[in-house]
Write a protein that holds these residues in place. Structure first.
Motif, PDB file in Angstrom:
ATOM      1  N   ASN A  11      60.928 -44.312   7.536  1.00  7.73           N
ATOM      2  CA  ASN A  11      61.335 -43.061   6.888  1.00  7.73           C
ATOM      3  C   ASN A  11      60.628 -41.839   7.450  1.00  7.73           C
ATOM      4  N   ARG A  12      59.648 -42.034   8.318  1.00  6.12           N
ATOM      5  CA  ARG A  12      58.873 -40.926   8.887  1.00  6.12           C
ATOM      6  C   ARG A  12      58.256 -40.068   7.788  1.00  6.12           C
ATOM      7  N   ARG A  13      57.729 -40.728   6.750  1.00  4.56           N
ATOM      8  CA  ARG A  13      57.128 -40.017   5.622  1.00  4.56           C
ATOM      9  C   ARG A  13      55.655 -40.354   5.527  1.00  4.56           C
ATOM     10  N   MET A  14      54.861 -39.372   5.144  1.00  6.23           N
ATOM     11  CA  MET A  14      53.434 -39.597   4.938  1.00  6.23           C
ATOM     12  C   MET A  14      53.220 -40.104   3.518  1.00  6.23           C
ATOM     13  N   ASP A  15      52.147 -40.854   3.321  1.00  2.38           N
ATOM     14  CA  ASP A  15      51.860 -41.296   1.963  1.00  2.38           C
ATOM     15  C   ASP A  15      51.224 -40.148   1.185  1.00  2.38           C
ATOM     16  N   ALA A  16      51.004 -40.343  -0.106  1.00  2.43           N
ATOM     17  CA  ALA A  16      50.539 -39.275  -0.993  1.00  2.43           C
ATOM     18  C   ALA A  16      49.181 -38.723  -0.568  1.00  2.43           C
ATOM     19  N   ARG A  17      48.284 -39.581  -0.135  1.00  3.73           N
ATOM     20  CA  ARG A  17      46.953 -39.099   0.270  1.00  3.73           C
ATOM     21  C   ARG A  17      47.032 -38.220   1.508  1.00  3.73           C
ATOM     22  N   ASP A  18      47.857 -38.613   2.457  1.00  2.00           N
ATOM     23  CA  ASP A  18      48.002 -37.805   3.669  1.00  2.00           C
ATOM     24  C   ASP A  18      48.633 -36.450   3.346  1.00  2.00           C
ATOM     25  N   ARG A  19      49.608 -36.438   2.448  1.00  2.00           N
ATOM     26  CA  ARG A  19      50.219 -35.173   2.050  1.00  2.00           C
ATOM     27  C   ARG A  19      49.194 -34.279   1.360  1.00  2.00           C
ATOM     28  N   LEU A  20      48.329 -34.872   0.534  1.00  2.14           N
ATOM     29  CA  LEU A  20      47.281 -34.114  -0.145  1.00  2.14           C
ATOM     30  C   LEU A  20      46.314 -33.508   0.870  1.00  2.14           C
ATOM     31  N   ILE A  21      45.921 -34.292   1.855  1.00  2.00           N
ATOM     32  CA  ILE A  21      45.007 -33.798   2.888  1.00  2.00           C
ATOM     33  C   ILE A  21      45.631 -32.637   3.639  1.00  2.00           C
ATOM     34  N   VAL A  22      46.893 -32.771   4.013  1.00  2.00           N
ATOM     35  CA  VAL A  22      47.584 -31.701   4.740  1.00  2.00           C
ATOM     36  C   VAL A  22      47.680 -30.445   3.874  1.00  2.00           C
ATOM     37  N   ALA A  23      47.989 -30.611   2.595  1.00  2.00           N
ATOM     38  CA  ALA A  23      48.105 -29.460   1.695  1.00  2.00           C
ATOM     39  C   ALA A  23      46.762 -28.761   1.514  1.00  2.00           C
ATOM     40  N   LEU A  24      45.691 -29.534   1.348  1.00  3.71           N
ATOM     41  CA  LEU A  24      44.366 -28.937   1.198  1.00  3.71           C
ATOM     42  C   LEU A  24      43.927 -28.234   2.474  1.00  3.71           C
ATOM     43  N   TYR A  25      44.261 -28.812   3.619  1.00  6.79           N
ATOM     44  CA  TYR A  25      43.939 -28.170   4.898  1.00  6.79           C
ATOM     45  C   TYR A  25      44.675 -26.838   5.020  1.00  6.79           C
ATOM     46  N   ALA A  26      45.949 -26.819   4.668  1.00  6.71           N
ATOM     47  CA  ALA A  26      46.737 -25.586   4.751  1.00  6.71           C
ATOM     48  C   ALA A  26      46.177 -24.521   3.812  1.00  6.71           C
ATOM     49  N   GLN A  27      45.757 -24.939   2.626  1.00  6.80           N
ATOM     50  CA  GLN A  27      45.182 -23.990   1.674  1.00  6.80           C
ATOM     51  C   GLN A  27      43.870 -23.419   2.213  1.00  6.80           C
ATOM     52  N   LEU A  28      43.027 -24.272   2.751  1.00  5.38           N
ATOM     53  CA  LEU A  28      41.759 -23.812   3.320  1.00  5.38           C
ATOM     54  C   LEU A  28      41.994 -22.850   4.473  1.00  5.38           C
ATOM     55  N   LYS A  29      42.938 -23.178   5.339  1.00  3.08           N
ATOM     56  CA  LYS A  29      43.247 -22.323   6.479  1.00  3.08           C
ATOM     57  C   LYS A  29      43.750 -20.956   6.011  1.00  3.08           C
ATOM     58  N   ALA A  30      44.601 -20.926   4.996  1.00  3.48           N
ATOM     59  CA  ALA A  30      45.123 -19.664   4.464  1.00  3.48           C
ATOM     60  C   ALA A  30      44.008 -18.843   3.827  1.00  3.48           C
ATOM     61  N   GLU A  31      43.103 -19.504   3.106  1.00  9.24           N
ATOM     62  CA  GLU A  31      41.998 -18.783   2.482  1.00  9.24           C
ATOM     63  C   GLU A  31      41.068 -18.193   3.533  1.00  9.24           C
ATOM     64  N   ARG A  32      40.830 -18.907   4.619  1.00 10.88           N
ATOM     65  CA  ARG A  32      39.990 -18.379   5.697  1.00 10.88           C
ATOM     66  C   ARG A  32      40.639 -17.175   6.355  1.00 10.88           C
ATOM     67  N   ALA A  33      41.933 -17.247   6.596  1.00  6.07           N
ATOM     68  CA  ALA A  33      42.642 -16.121   7.210  1.00  6.07           C
ATOM     69  C   ALA A  33      42.608 -14.903   6.286  1.00  6.07           C
ATOM     70  N   THR A  34      42.774 -15.129   4.994  1.00  8.09           N
ATOM     71  CA  THR A  34      42.716 -14.034   4.030  1.00  8.09           C
ATOM     72  C   THR A  34      41.338 -13.399   4.021  1.00  8.09           C
ATOM     73  N   ARG A  35      40.299 -14.227   4.011  1.00  7.79           N
ATOM     74  CA  ARG A  35      38.927 -13.707   3.999  1.00  7.79           C
ATOM     75  C   ARG A  35      38.635 -12.912   5.271  1.00  7.79           C
ATOM     76  N   GLU A  36      39.059 -13.422   6.424  1.00  4.85           N
ATOM     77  CA  GLU A  36      38.832 -12.702   7.685  1.00  4.85           C
ATOM     78  C   GLU A  36      39.551 -11.354   7.681  1.00  4.85           C
ATOM     79  N   THR A  37      40.770 -11.328   7.170  1.00  2.00           N
ATOM     80  CA  THR A  37      41.526 -10.080   7.107  1.00  2.00           C
ATOM     81  C   THR A  37      40.862  -9.095   6.158  1.00  2.00           C
ATOM     82  N   LEU A  38      40.405  -9.583   5.019  1.00  2.00           N
ATOM     83  CA  LEU A  38      39.725  -8.723   4.055  1.00  2.00           C
ATOM     84  C   LEU A  38      38.429  -8.173   4.647  1.00  2.00           C
TER      85      LEU A  38
END
Length: 86
Positions: A11-38
């Motif tokens: 199915n080319r699908r990630m399991d729940a833990r992998d999806r959580l890791i990807v989501a947390l990584y994306a959130q961290l990356k967005a927060e870092r970009a926001t902080r740098e811009t600020l």
């Protein structure tokens, strides 16, 4: 490697833990970009005192160890519901 989860090849699908890791990584990356811009905007005088006060008065919610424990419990329950394939 037995401890490494992989993408479900059918199915080319990630399991729940992998999806959580990807989501947390994306959130961290967005927060870092926001902080740098600020930081850049503050250094260059592009942010007014009123905006800084509003930012300081509206703190970002922190993820606690209880939140992580709840997510792990949800993932474990989800894993138990999956049909076992061999």
């Amino acid at each position: 490697m037995p401890d490494v989860r992989s993408v479900d090849n059918q199915n080319r699908r990630m399991d729940a833990r992998d999806r959580l890791i990807v989501a947390l990584y994306a959130q961290l990356k967005a927060e870092r970009a926001t902080r740098e811009t600020l930081e850049w905007a503050i250094r260059n005088g592009a942010v007014s005192q009123a905006v800084l006060e509003a930012i300081a008065a509206d703190p970002v919610p922190v993820v606690t160890s209880e939140d992580i424990a709840s997510l792990e419990k949800i993932i474990a329950l989800d894993e138990r519901r999956k049909p076992h394939r061999k």
